[in-house]
Design a protein around this motif. Structure first.
Motif, PDB file in Angstrom:
ATOM      1  N   THR A   1       1.204  -1.216   0.220  1.00 44.48           N
ATOM      2  CA  THR A   1       0.456  -0.451  -0.429  1.00 44.48           C
ATOM      3  C   THR A   1       1.086   1.330   0.432  1.00 44.48           C
ATOM      4  OG1 THR A   1       0.105   0.122   2.471  1.00 44.48           O
ATOM      5  CG2 THR A   1      -1.853  -0.911   1.030  1.00 44.48           C
ATOM      6  N   GLU A   2       0.788   2.086  -0.337  1.00 46.15           N
ATOM      7  CA  GLU A   2       0.853   3.834  -0.509  1.00 46.15           C
ATOM      8  C   GLU A   2       0.160   4.860  -0.450  1.00 46.15           C
ATOM      9  OE1 GLU A   2       4.668   6.568  -0.683  1.00 46.15           O
ATOM     10  OE2 GLU A   2       4.426   3.489  -0.943  1.00 46.15           O
ATOM     11  N   VAL A   3       0.124   5.514   0.898  1.00 47.02           N
ATOM     12  CA  VAL A   3      -0.468   6.554   1.332  1.00 47.02           C
ATOM     13  C   VAL A   3       0.439   7.907   1.219  1.00 47.02           C
ATOM     14  CG1 VAL A   3      -2.365   7.551   2.876  1.00 47.02           C
ATOM     15  CG2 VAL A   3      -2.424   5.134   1.865  1.00 47.02           C
ATOM     16  N   PRO A   4      -0.082   8.679   0.841  1.00 47.92           N
ATOM     17  CA  PRO A   4       0.659   9.939   0.655  1.00 47.92           C
ATOM     18  C   PRO A   4       0.439  10.077   2.365  1.00 47.92           C
ATOM     19  CG  PRO A   4      -1.064  10.181  -1.825  1.00 47.92           C
ATOM     20  CD  PRO A   4      -1.189   9.225  -0.500  1.00 47.92           C
ATOM     21  N   ASP A   5       2.064  11.134   2.203  1.00 43.56           N
ATOM     22  CA  ASP A   5       2.349  11.051   3.494  1.00 43.56           C
ATOM     23  C   ASP A   5       1.345  12.299   4.281  1.00 43.56           C
ATOM     24  OD1 ASP A   5       4.622  10.433   3.421  1.00 43.56           O
ATOM     25  OD2 ASP A   5       6.350  11.980   3.020  1.00 43.56           O
ATOM     26  N   ALA A   6       0.639  13.620   3.734  1.00 39.09           N
ATOM     27  CA  ALA A   6       0.060  13.879   4.232  1.00 39.09           C
ATOM     28  C   ALA A   6      -1.236  13.643   4.295  1.00 39.09           C
ATOM     29  CB  ALA A   6      -0.647  15.171   2.932  1.00 39.09           C
ATOM     30  N   TYR A   7      -1.871  12.291   3.889  1.00 37.33           N
ATOM     31  CA  TYR A   7      -2.935  11.330   3.950  1.00 37.33           C
ATOM     32  C   TYR A   7      -2.644   9.769   5.262  1.00 37.33           C
ATOM     33  CZ  TYR A   7      -5.230  14.200   0.301  1.00 37.33           C
ATOM     34  OH  TYR A   7      -5.549  15.276  -0.653  1.00 37.33           O
TER      35      TYR A   7
END
Length: 72
Positions: A55-61
């Motif tokens: 999984t990859e979620v942008p840092d801000a989220y």
């Protein structure tokens, strides 16, 4: 330092919508309109088993349960 993401994404009035791309073997959630996205990559192992690989979620989220929704 990451900036806080808009809260509207996870409010009850704006539920997370997961999209499934069978050809690319991935689930995605569009964030902040369509500029950012969270992704879950998977592979098939046999006919009935799916291996959730990454999984990859942008840092801000991060820390908001988005990867959990992708996995479900």
């Amino acid at each position: 330092m990451a900036h806080a993401a808009p809260l509207g994404l996870l409010e009850q009035s704006c539920p997370i919508q997961v999209e499934h791309d069978r050809k690319r073997r991935q689930f995605t959630v569009r964030l902040n309109g369509c500029h950012d996205r969270a992704v879950l990559l998977y592979e098939y192992v046999g006919k009935r088993i799916v291996d959730l690989q990454h999984t990859e979620v942008p840092d801000a989220y991060r820390g908001r349960g988005i990867a959990k929704h992708l996995a479900k």
